[in-house]
Write a protein that holds these residues in place. Structure first.
Motif, PDB file in Angstrom:
ATOM      1  N   ARG A  38      -8.799 -27.602 -50.148  1.00 23.15           N
ATOM      2  CA  ARG A  38      -8.272 -28.957 -50.216  1.00 23.15           C
ATOM      3  C   ARG A  38      -6.874 -28.997 -49.636  1.00 23.15           C
ATOM      4  O   ARG A  38      -6.161 -27.986 -49.607  1.00 23.15           O
ATOM      5  N   GLN A  39      -6.528 -30.181 -49.173  1.00 28.85           N
ATOM      6  CA  GLN A  39      -5.207 -30.374 -48.587  1.00 28.85           C
ATOM      7  C   GLN A  39      -4.706 -31.762 -48.940  1.00 28.85           C
ATOM      8  O   GLN A  39      -5.322 -32.764 -48.583  1.00 28.85           O
ATOM      9  N   ALA A  40      -3.590 -31.785 -49.640  1.00 29.82           N
ATOM     10  CA  ALA A  40      -2.927 -33.045 -49.979  1.00 29.82           C
ATOM     11  C   ALA A  40      -1.856 -33.321 -48.936  1.00 29.82           C
ATOM     12  O   ALA A  40      -1.375 -32.396 -48.272  1.00 29.82           O
ATOM     13  N   PRO A  41      -1.440 -34.574 -48.780  1.00 32.67           N
ATOM     14  CA  PRO A  41      -0.421 -34.909 -47.780  1.00 32.67           C
ATOM     15  C   PRO A  41       0.847 -34.081 -47.968  1.00 32.67           C
ATOM     16  O   PRO A  41       1.354 -33.945 -49.085  1.00 32.67           O
ATOM     17  N   GLY A  42       1.335 -33.500 -46.882  1.00 32.95           N
ATOM     18  CA  GLY A  42       2.574 -32.734 -46.928  1.00 32.95           C
ATOM     19  C   GLY A  42       2.453 -31.346 -47.517  1.00 32.95           C
ATOM     20  O   GLY A  42       3.466 -30.680 -47.753  1.00 32.95           O
ATOM     21  N   THR A  43       1.231 -30.904 -47.767  1.00 33.87           N
ATOM     22  CA  THR A  43       1.038 -29.568 -48.343  1.00 33.87           C
ATOM     23  C   THR A  43       0.113 -28.743 -47.447  1.00 33.87           C
ATOM     24  O   THR A  43      -0.560 -29.267 -46.571  1.00 33.87           O
ATOM     25  N   GLU A  44       0.114 -27.450 -47.685  1.00 33.35           N
ATOM     26  CA  GLU A  44      -0.787 -26.569 -46.951  1.00 33.35           C
ATOM     27  C   GLU A  44      -2.176 -26.600 -47.570  1.00 33.35           C
ATOM     28  O   GLU A  44      -2.347 -26.911 -48.745  1.00 33.35           O
ATOM     29  N   ARG A  45      -3.162 -26.269 -46.748  1.00 41.37           N
ATOM     30  CA  ARG A  45      -4.525 -26.181 -47.247  1.00 41.37           C
ATOM     31  C   ARG A  45      -4.623 -25.040 -48.262  1.00 41.37           C
ATOM     32  O   ARG A  45      -4.118 -23.941 -48.012  1.00 41.37           O
ATOM     33  N   GLU A  46      -5.263 -25.298 -49.375  1.00 40.08           N
ATOM     34  CA  GLU A  46      -5.381 -24.273 -50.406  1.00 40.08           C
ATOM     35  C   GLU A  46      -6.847 -24.048 -50.789  1.00 40.08           C
ATOM     36  O   GLU A  46      -7.654 -24.972 -50.767  1.00 40.08           O
ATOM     37  N   GLY A  47      -7.152 -22.830 -51.146  1.00 40.03           N
ATOM     38  CA  GLY A  47      -8.487 -22.494 -51.577  1.00 40.03           C
ATOM     39  C   GLY A  47      -8.744 -22.982 -52.989  1.00 40.03           C
ATOM     40  O   GLY A  47      -7.869 -22.876 -53.858  1.00 40.03           O
ATOM     41  N   VAL A  48      -9.909 -23.549 -53.204  1.00 37.91           N
ATOM     42  CA  VAL A  48     -10.285 -24.102 -54.502  1.00 37.91           C
ATOM     43  C   VAL A  48     -11.355 -23.236 -55.163  1.00 37.91           C
ATOM     44  O   VAL A  48     -11.227 -22.844 -56.314  1.00 37.91           O
ATOM     45  N   SER A  49     -12.398 -22.962 -54.397  1.00 39.92           N
ATOM     46  CA  SER A  49     -13.520 -22.211 -54.950  1.00 39.92           C
ATOM     47  C   SER A  49     -14.323 -21.624 -53.812  1.00 39.92           C
ATOM     48  O   SER A  49     -14.238 -22.086 -52.669  1.00 39.92           O
ATOM     49  N   CYS A  50     -15.108 -20.605 -54.111  1.00 39.10           N
ATOM     50  CA  CYS A  50     -15.980 -20.032 -53.091  1.00 39.10           C
ATOM     51  C   CYS A  50     -17.168 -19.354 -53.756  1.00 39.10           C
ATOM     52  O   CYS A  50     -17.141 -19.045 -54.951  1.00 39.10           O
ATOM     53  N   VAL A  51     -18.212 -19.148 -52.932  1.00 38.82           N
ATOM     54  CA  VAL A  51     -19.401 -18.456 -53.396  1.00 38.82           C
ATOM     55  C   VAL A  51     -19.834 -17.495 -52.295  1.00 38.82           C
ATOM     56  O   VAL A  51     -19.872 -17.862 -51.123  1.00 38.82           O
ATOM     57  N   SER A  52     -20.133 -16.270 -52.667  1.00 38.35           N
ATOM     58  CA  SER A  52     -20.493 -15.249 -51.686  1.00 38.35           C
ATOM     59  C   SER A  52     -21.895 -15.471 -51.146  1.00 38.35           C
ATOM     60  O   SER A  52     -22.680 -16.231 -51.705  1.00 38.35           O
ATOM     61  N   SER A  53     -22.187 -14.793 -50.061  1.00 40.29           N
ATOM     62  CA  SER A  53     -23.520 -14.823 -49.476  1.00 40.29           C
ATOM     63  C   SER A  53     -24.572 -14.421 -50.512  1.00 40.29           C
ATOM     64  O   SER A  53     -24.407 -13.439 -51.217  1.00 40.29           O
ATOM     65  N   VAL A  54     -25.634 -15.195 -50.588  1.00 44.48           N
ATOM     66  CA  VAL A  54     -26.717 -14.872 -51.514  1.00 44.48           C
ATOM     67  C   VAL A  54     -27.460 -13.629 -51.050  1.00 44.48           C
ATOM     68  O   VAL A  54     -27.803 -12.756 -51.852  1.00 44.48           O
ATOM     69  N   ILE A  55     -27.689 -13.545 -49.762  1.00 51.08           N
ATOM     70  CA  ILE A  55     -28.488 -12.461 -49.203  1.00 51.08           C
ATOM     71  C   ILE A  55     -27.847 -11.099 -49.435  1.00 51.08           C
ATOM     72  O   ILE A  55     -28.493 -10.128 -49.779  1.00 51.08           O
ATOM     73  N   LEU A  56     -26.545 -11.022 -49.289  1.00 56.23           N
ATOM     74  CA  LEU A  56     -25.885  -9.720 -49.308  1.00 56.23           C
ATOM     75  C   LEU A  56     -25.048  -9.482 -50.555  1.00 56.23           C
ATOM     76  O   LEU A  56     -24.792  -8.351 -50.923  1.00 56.23           O
ATOM     77  N   ASN A  57     -24.574 -10.539 -51.182  1.00 56.70           N
ATOM     78  CA  ASN A  57     -23.623 -10.333 -52.272  1.00 56.70           C
ATOM     79  C   ASN A  57     -23.997 -11.082 -53.540  1.00 56.70           C
ATOM     80  O   ASN A  57     -23.151 -11.313 -54.384  1.00 56.70           O
ATOM     81  N   SER A  58     -25.239 -11.507 -53.643  1.00 51.31           N
ATOM     82  CA  SER A  58     -25.763 -12.105 -54.867  1.00 51.31           C
ATOM     83  C   SER A  58     -25.034 -13.366 -55.304  1.00 51.31           C
ATOM     84  O   SER A  58     -25.135 -13.748 -56.457  1.00 51.31           O
ATOM     85  N   GLY A  59     -24.309 -13.992 -54.411  1.00 47.40           N
ATOM     86  CA  GLY A  59     -23.745 -15.292 -54.721  1.00 47.40           C
ATOM     87  C   GLY A  59     -22.653 -15.322 -55.762  1.00 47.40           C
ATOM     88  O   GLY A  59     -22.554 -16.282 -56.529  1.00 47.40           O
ATOM     89  N   GLY A  60     -21.810 -14.288 -55.830  1.00 48.82           N
ATOM     90  CA  GLY A  60     -20.699 -14.311 -56.762  1.00 48.82           C
ATOM     91  C   GLY A  60     -19.724 -15.435 -56.441  1.00 48.82           C
ATOM     92  O   GLY A  60     -19.637 -15.879 -55.297  1.00 48.82           O
ATOM     93  N   THR A  61     -18.991 -15.903 -57.444  1.00 45.77           N
ATOM     94  CA  THR A  61     -18.086 -17.036 -57.265  1.00 45.77           C
ATOM     95  C   THR A  61     -16.651 -16.679 -57.627  1.00 45.77           C
ATOM     96  O   THR A  61     -16.399 -15.694 -58.319  1.00 45.77           O
ATOM     97  N   SER A  62     -15.737 -17.524 -57.166  1.00 43.28           N
ATOM     98  CA  SER A  62     -14.328 -17.371 -57.496  1.00 43.28           C
ATOM     99  C   SER A  62     -13.695 -18.752 -57.528  1.00 43.28           C
ATOM    100  O   SER A  62     -14.136 -19.662 -56.814  1.00 43.28           O
ATOM    101  N   TYR A  63     -12.642 -18.898 -58.349  1.00 43.51           N
ATOM    102  CA  TYR A  63     -11.983 -20.181 -58.509  1.00 43.51           C
ATOM    103  C   TYR A  63     -10.476 -19.984 -58.526  1.00 43.51           C
ATOM    104  O   TYR A  63      -9.953 -19.003 -59.071  1.00 43.51           O
ATOM    105  N   ALA A  64      -9.776 -20.965 -57.963  1.00 40.82           N
ATOM    106  CA  ALA A  64      -8.324 -20.983 -58.082  1.00 40.82           C
ATOM    107  C   ALA A  64      -7.944 -21.262 -59.538  1.00 40.82           C
ATOM    108  O   ALA A  64      -8.676 -21.957 -60.250  1.00 40.82           O
ATOM    109  N   ASP A  65      -6.821 -20.750 -59.960  1.00 40.95           N
ATOM    110  CA  ASP A  65      -6.398 -20.939 -61.348  1.00 40.95           C
ATOM    111  C   ASP A  65      -6.287 -22.419 -61.707  1.00 40.95           C
ATOM    112  O   ASP A  65      -6.578 -22.811 -62.837  1.00 40.95           O
ATOM    113  N   ALA A  66      -5.895 -23.244 -60.741  1.00 44.43           N
ATOM    114  CA  ALA A  66      -5.677 -24.670 -61.006  1.00 44.43           C
ATOM    115  C   ALA A  66      -6.961 -25.413 -61.374  1.00 44.43           C
ATOM    116  O   ALA A  66      -6.910 -26.492 -61.972  1.00 44.43           O
ATOM    117  N   VAL A  67      -8.113 -24.848 -61.006  1.00 42.78           N
ATOM    118  CA  VAL A  67      -9.379 -25.547 -61.242  1.00 42.78           C
ATOM    119  C   VAL A  67     -10.322 -24.765 -62.141  1.00 42.78           C
ATOM    120  O   VAL A  67     -11.390 -25.261 -62.493  1.00 42.78           O
TER     121      VAL A  67
END
Length: 129
Positions: A38-67
């Motif tokens: 996500r990117q708010a006006p005047g700020t840098e783009r920041e990572g919010v969440s992600c999910v790994s490849s299902v095929i190779l990494n079983s779909g593990g997830t990660s979240y930024a502390d803010a969310v």
């Protein structure tokens, strides 16, 4: 043609919920790590969440502390879509939200935009009373 398409953004009151979708017509998203940024006006783009490849990494997830504890990332393989469910939204969550794919082999979930090479155009999320 945009490789990824986000939808589901809009205006919501504080404490409300929204679910964003990330779809692709020419790529099988299960093969890739998918990130939400996500990117708010005047700020840098920041990572919010992600999910790994299902095929190779079983779909593990990660979240930024803010969310963490409020947002959930999921996949629907049949629909070739990744979702970001956003609960207990706060005004500071207001931003343009982007989904991105890392098409490299063995792509894992990381919250760094530099690791992703396919991007959508973004969808606006506004949290306001």
């Amino acid at each position: 043609q945009v490789p990824l398409v986000e939808s589901g953004g809009g205006l919501v009151q504080p404490g409300g919920s929204l679910t964003l979708s990330c779809a692709a017509s020419q790529h099988t998203l299960d093969h890739y790590a998918i990130g939400w940024f996500r990117q708010a006006p005047g700020t840098e783009r920041e990572g919010v969440s992600c999910v790994s490849s299902v095929i190779l990494n079983s779909g593990g997830t990660s979240y930024a502390d803010a969310v963490k504890g409020r947002f959930i990332v999921t996949r629907d393989t049949a629909k070739n879509t990744v979702y970001l469910q956003m609960n207990s939204l706060k005004p500071e969550d207001t931003a343009i939200y982007f989904c991105a794919a890392n098409t490299g082999l063995f792509s894992t979930c990381v919250l760094s935009s530099a690791e992703y090479n396919l991007w959508g155009q973004g969808t606006q999320v506004t949290v306001s009373s």
